[in-house]
Every structure is written in structure tokens, then in C-alpha cells.
Design an enzyme around this catalytic site. Structure first.
Site, PDB file in Angstrom:
ATOM      1  N   HIS A 150       0.817  -1.217   0.000  1.00 14.19           N
ATOM      2  CA  HIS A 150       0.000   0.000   0.000  1.00 14.19           C
ATOM      3  C   HIS A 150       0.851   1.268   0.000  1.00 14.19           C
ATOM      4  CE1 HIS A 150      -3.681   2.002  -0.023  1.00 14.19           C
ATOM      5  NE2 HIS A 150      -4.264   1.528   1.070  1.00 14.19           N
ATOM      6  N   ASP A 179      -2.180   2.357  -4.519  1.00 19.98           N
ATOM      7  CA  ASP A 179      -3.397   2.802  -3.836  1.00 19.98           C
ATOM      8  C   ASP A 179      -4.533   1.805  -4.060  1.00 19.98           C
ATOM      9  OD1 ASP A 179      -2.251   5.135  -2.836  1.00 19.98           O
ATOM     10  OD2 ASP A 179      -2.685   6.249  -4.680  1.00 19.98           O
TER      11      ASP A 179
END
Length: 393
Positions: A364, A368
């Protein structure tokens, strides 16, 4: 005497060292240049080291368990063109009985030399010299000795209290453990899920499978479809075909896909180089080759280096759903799972369809949620309508 060194093979920069696993020859034994004399294990593969020449093993410098570097000397051979077998002196024995003598000045290992292999194995497992000293070797009467050795009365109290079997982790297993912990500690790993209707792919395989096998000499599996779907999706989402290097993001122009392969020693991830240029047949043949090499411990180090994205299939073991762990320094991994018929609502009607859960684990820090979900949906859409690849939509 011309002494030829036995060297550790060239190791790539990404492999720091290796461990000496097993010597197959002893000092003084004759060797031919075709012989595999020692195995060494890196954190990726098992390597066989062959004799550089004919001769006699003169010296072993690195014993089993030693850590060695690239091109380090393992031992040496006295070169000989005309090798004569060196007869090992036989241990003192009669035709019927093995002589039991506490003052017999040879090692325990040598004492059991003349026992049949099955008996030597049991004695070594027992590791109890008292058991050995109670036995007379009766020629060709292995069953009597085995019965004697397995008799509980011969087991000492310490043996009865042992309820575990402790073995040293292989280099591969150690590296797997390190990398899994590294992923957990150094990435912000998250997993997103989706499901795919596998009926279109199943129908394609059923329709063209026989023709494909006749033409290419290999059966078409599910993995080539997933590789193709991943390749097309990576083209649309370059941030997933990338990795973090300190404060930089490295985008890869080539699409190299790692395929998780289960071996007796653990899971390895050989790489399909330039997968975007490979045909379905090329992919299937290469995966089959990786599987065979993995089982036979013949995967080369260079075949394991450089992948940018990994595909793993837990479905072959019956996994319905899982959260695959990223293969660092990569930023994402796709998990395939078991195909299972389930009732699905299609246009207001219930249909029984062969469904598979897909899981995409990603870093992450770099990727995204929008990109990860869109990437997985793109894979799903391609698999459910493979014609999308042809018209590039």
C-alpha cells in the site's frame, strides 16, 4: 602430483553464500570427472558440484555444514589419468560371527561397516553402542538383528523420554522464513478480493485443448490464461509493475512474471522472462519445465532472479481463499484458488457456475486502493471474456 582445486560455482550478486550439504566421496576415493562429489545449497537452489578431473580426492577443506562463498576452494583432487581402484582394507571378521572386542582399536563407525545397510541404518538411528555390543552379526540373518534392535528392552530411558524430532532448517526454508518476516515488517501489505466465472476458460480449454496438445505437444492448463491476463493488466497499471528502492520508485519496462512452484524443499518462484512476448504454448512449456526441474532440484539460480510480479495457485492444494504474501522486492502478488461450483445470480436468475476467488496482495506504500482494485477487476474481465486481449479493451 598435480592437485586440482574443487571450487564453489559462480554465485550471482544476489546470493551471498551457500552451505555445504553433503560430500559423496571420502578422502582417498577415486573420482571421475563425471562424478557429482558434493552438493551445496544456496537460499534459492541446490547445486551439484562435479569433479573437475579424474583422480583421487586428496583433501576436504570445507566440511558438511560449512558456509562458503563464490569460487571458494572446497577441496582438491590429485589428478590421475590411470586410476586404479584403491581397495579398502577389510575389517577382521569370521564367516559367521562379527567379532566383539572392546579393545578392538577401530571407531564405532568402522565397526558397523560390514553390517547390511538396513541394519546400519537402525544402529545409527538408535545411536546406542551398547545395543551394538550385545549383537553378534549372523550372516544373512538381518531379520533376527532387526527384531533385536527394535525390541523395547534395548531402548534406554533417555530414548523413551524423547517425543520430538529436531532437524536443522534448510537454507531455502531459512530464506523463506526471513523473506516472509521481511515482508511483514517492511511493507504495508493489504489484500483485495474478487471472484471470476471460470466457465469461459473451461469452455475454451474443452473446445481447443485436444488441438492445442497435438500442435504443441503439451496440454493447456489454466496458468497461461492467468499469465496473459496479468501481462495485459500490468501494461495498463505500470505502478504495479514497479518497486520501492529507498526513496525511489523503480518502474520496470520488461514484464517478468514469477510463478510459485512447490518442490520437496519448499516453494520457489522461477521467472517467465518477457512474458508479454511469450505465446500460450511457450508459457505452458516453461511452467512444465520449471515443475520438473523443481522436483529434481535442477532449477538454476538465474532462473529465480528478477521477477517483477508473482502468481501463486493455492487451488491445486484445495485452498478456497487465502491472502498471499508479497515476494519482495516486488509490490504485488496474485493468488489463484480452487474452482468450485456455486449458485450465482445472473440477470435475475440463479445459475450454478464454476467460480474462483482471486486475491491480490499489494504494498500500500506504492499502490493505492483504486489501482489495486481496478487491476484485479481487469484480470477478472479478461478471464471472463478472453477476446478482450485480441481487441485490446
Amino acid at each position: 602430483m598435480n592437485r586440482i582445486n574443487i571450487l564453489v560455482p559462480d554465485l550471482p550478486e544476489s546470493v551471498n553464500d551457500a552451505v555445504v550439504v553433503k560430500w559423496y566421496k571420502k578422502i582417498g576415493e577415486q573420482i571421475s570427472s563425471e562424478d557429482n562429489i558434493v552438493d551445496i545449497e544456496t537460499d534459492k537452489v541446490m547445486l551439484e558440484v562435479s569433479a573437475p578431473c579424474n583422480g583421487i580426492l586428496n583433501e576436504i577443506l570445507e566440511k558438511e555444514g560449512s558456509i562458503v562463498k563464490s569460487n571458494q576452494i572446497l577441496g582438491n583432487i590429485v589428478e590421475s589419468k590411470n586410476i586404479e581402484s584403491k581397495t579398502k582394507s577389510k575389517l577382521e571378521k569370521s564367516n559367521k560371527y562379527f567379532i566383539k572386542d572392546k579393545n578392538f582399536n577401530i571407531s564405532f563407525k568402522e565397526k558397523i561397516y560390514n553390517f547390511p545397510p538396513s541394519i546400519r541404518r537402525i544402529i545409527r538411528i538408535k545411536k546406542n553402542k551398547e545395543i551394538f555390543n550385545e549383537l553378534n552379526y549372523i550372516k544373512n540373518q538381518e531379520n533376527i538383528i532387526e527384531e533385536k534392535l527394535n525390541d523395547q528392552s534395548f531402548s534406554n530411558e533417555k530414548e523413551k523420554k524423547i517425543y520430538e524430532n529436531r532437524i536443522k532448517m534448510t537454507r531455502l526454508r531459512q530464506k523463506i522464513a526471513e523473506r516472509l518476516l521481511e515482508t511483514k515488517n517492511n511493507t504495508a501489505m493489504l489484500t483485495t478480493f474478487n471472484e471470476v466465472n471460470m466457465q469461459p476458460i473451461i469452455s475454451l480449454r474443452k473446445k481447443y485443448g485436444e488441438f492445442f496438445e497435438k500442435k504443441h505437444g503439451v496440454r493447456i492448463g489454466f496458468m497461461p490464461f492467468f499469465v496473459k491476463a496479468v501481462v495485459e493488466s500490468l501494461k495498463k497499471f505500470p505502478e504495479i509493475n514497479a518497486s520501492i528502492d529507498k526513496n525511489d520508485i523503480v518502474y520496470y519496462k520488461n514484464i517478468d512474471v514469477s510463478i510459485a512452484v512447490s518442490t520437496p524443499r519448499g516453494v520457489i518462484t522461477p521467472v517467465l522472462r518477457n512474458a508479454d512476448n511469450m505465446s500460450m504454448a511457450d508459457i505452458e512449456k516453461k511452467i512444465k519445465e520449471f515443475s520438473i526441474k523443481g522436483i529434481e532440484n535442477k532449477i538454476k539460480i538465474e532462473e529465480l532472479i528478477g521477477g517483477n510480479f508473482t502468481i501463486t495457485n493455492g487451488g491445486i492444494f484445495g485452498s478456497l481463499m487465502s491472502t498471499p504474501i508479497i515476494n519482495p522486492p516486488q509490490s504485488a502478488i496474485l493468488g489463484m484458488h480452487l474452482i468450485k461450483e456455486r449458485p450465482m445470480a445472473i440477470n435475475g436468475k440463479v445459475k450454478i457456475l464454476p467460480m474462483m476467488y482471486l486475491a491480490l496482495s499489494y504494498d500500500h506504500r506504492l499502490i493505492d486502493g483504486k489501482e489495486s482494485v481496478s487491476f484485479l477487476v481487469t484480470i477478472k474481465n479478461i478471464l471472463e471474456d478472453f477476446n478482450r486481449i485480441i481487441i485490446n479493451v
